[in-house]
Design an enzyme around this catalytic site. Structure first.
Site, short mmCIF file in Angstrom:
data_model
loop_
_atom_site.label_atom_id
_atom_site.label_comp_id
_atom_site.label_asym_id
_atom_site.label_seq_id
_atom_site.Cartn_x
_atom_site.Cartn_y
_atom_site.Cartn_z
CD GLU A 152 -2.76 -1.35 2.43
OE1 GLU A 152 -2.76 -0.47 3.28
OE2 GLU A 152 -3.38 -2.41 2.57
CG ASN A 202 -0.64 -7.00 -1.14
OD1 ASN A 202 -1.25 -7.67 -1.98
ND2 ASN A 202 -1.13 -6.76 0.07
CG HIS A 238 -9.95 -5.99 1.48
ND1 HIS A 238 -10.15 -7.02 2.37
CD2 HIS A 238 -8.63 -5.71 1.52
CE1 HIS A 238 -8.99 -7.34 2.93
NE2 HIS A 238 -8.05 -6.58 2.43
CD GLU A 267 -4.57 -7.77 2.07
OE1 GLU A 267 -5.43 -7.04 2.61
OE2 GLU A 267 -3.35 -7.50 2.09
CG ASP A 269 -12.59 -9.24 2.92
OD1 ASP A 269 -12.65 -8.27 2.14
OD2 ASP A 269 -11.98 -9.20 4.01
#
Ligand code: 9MR
Length: 362
Positions: A152, A202, A238, A267, A269
């Site tokens: 990030e 990432n 996400h 990641e 979800d």
């Protein structure tokens, strides 16, 4: 749960939900057949919970410590590293034939006070960061196959620009604050510590083609042209508001893999609105399943031998333990493929059946 019992449980769910049964395979078996890694972020404290560890080993072939490798855990004091939590996860993975992704060596969050408030000079910070990267990557040399080296680094508010952080310009590690040179340095240090490890950049909110992913694309292309050791890009995934622009995600995966780097979905979800008891609406579970199916399909359509989109990982796997449930006021939750009682949700079946369908034609 024994495999026959699982087959029964999943089979019962299939009857209820009207899905085909994916050949009775587990998610892990389906992923293996499709030539893909299927991972979950994990918490070491939960590994002693029987349902947690048995679901994990049955359904996944990769794990990633959710927090155990972040600075505040692994490097709590300037002169002390603490590998105890991450070692548990790495040992667990080795016992169960699972790969381990490492997360993360360089971030602006979850840094310990000694570091964040240490008022170090640039050259001191550079030495601290080099030592951290080489010590942590060196400790897991040959055991952690892929690292999120930098996480990030691009800004949310000013898309396409690097975020101001202790590493970049507060005060930075002594390199030009413009451009990605501090990131380059981190990749070179990680590569020196374990030349076999795959090194990833990432990022959040760079899943679609947008100014942030454009900037990352330019950085990765530049790194590849100049031989900076980068092997992959992690797209976090996400997803909120039950919306995913799958065409744009697919185009984004395509352009990164065309640079010769791997893409991992790192990641995933899909947060749902939940009632006061934390329960989602049944119709939303179906919409959620559809998003999992489409993202798995997008990854698979860019799966090439030994490259392309090579891994799908969810951020946790049971709604019992999820950052979404714990961070909101419980208006959002239920984001993962298993519910709080480890029952397979429609999202599980969607993922498993999409991978099983791919393995059936290989
Ligand atoms: O899931 C992680 C949660 O336990 C931590 O409290 C949080 C700290 O900021 O980080 C969460 O994981 C983040 C990951 O490391 C990077 N991408 C976003 C994830 C969700 O916030």
């Amino acid at each position: 749960m024994k495999r026959r019992a699982l087959a029964f449980a999943v089979g019962a769910a299939v009857v209820c939900l009207g899905f085909d049964d994916g050949g009775g395979k587990s998610l892990r078996e389906a992923a293996q057949g499709a030539g893909l890694l299927i991972g979950a972020a994990v918490r070491s404290a939960q590994l002693s919970e029987a349902a947690y560890s048995s679901t994990l080993t049955r359904e996944f072939n990769m794990v990633e410590p959710e927090d155990a490798l972040k600075w505040e855990v692994v490097h709590p004091e300037a002169q002390r590293f603490d590998f105890s939590q991450a070692d548990q996860i790495v040992d667990f993975a080795a016992r169960h034939g699972m790969k381990v992704r490492g997360h993360t060596l360089v971030w602006h969050r979850q840094n310990p006070t000694w570091l964040a408030e240490g008022n170090y000079t640039s050259s001191e910070l550079a030495a601290i960061l080099e030592n951290h990267i080489k010590t942590v990557v060196g400790h897991y040399r040959g055991k952690i196959f892929a690292w999120d080296v930098v996480n990030e680094a691009y800004d949310e508010l000013h898309p396409g620009t690097l975020r101001s952080t202790i590493w970049r310009d507060q005060p930075g590690i002594g390199l030009a604050a413009n451009g990605a040179s501090y990131i380059e340095r981190c990749f070179r240090w990680a590569h020196e510590a374990d030349p076999q490890a795959l090194l990833f950049y990432n990022e959040a909110e760079a899943e679609v083609v947008n100014p942030k992913s454009d900037a990352i694309y330019a950085m990765v292309r530049d790194f590849r042209q100049r031989g900076v050791p980068i092997d992959g890009v992690g797209l976090q995934m996400h997803i909120a508001n039950l919306h995913a622009d799958v065409a744009s995600i697919s185009a984004n995966i395509q352009r990164f893999t065309a640079l010769g780097v791997q893409v991992h979905i790192t990641e995933m979800d899909v947060a749902l609105p939940v009632d006061a008891l934390g329960n989602p609406r049944p119709e939303d579970l179906q919409l959620q399943a559809d998003i999992y199916r489409q993202i798995a399909g997008a990854c698979l359509s860019h799966r090439l031998s030994y490259s392309g989109c090579t891994a799908i990982q969810t951020w946790g796997f049971t709604d019992k333990y999820s950052w979404i449930g714990s961070h909101s006021k419980q208006t959002q939750g239920a984001a993962l493929p298993f519910d709080r009682s480890y029952r397979a949700k429609p999202a599980y079946l969607a993922l498993r059946n999409t991978l099983a369908a791919r393995s059936a034609i290989q």
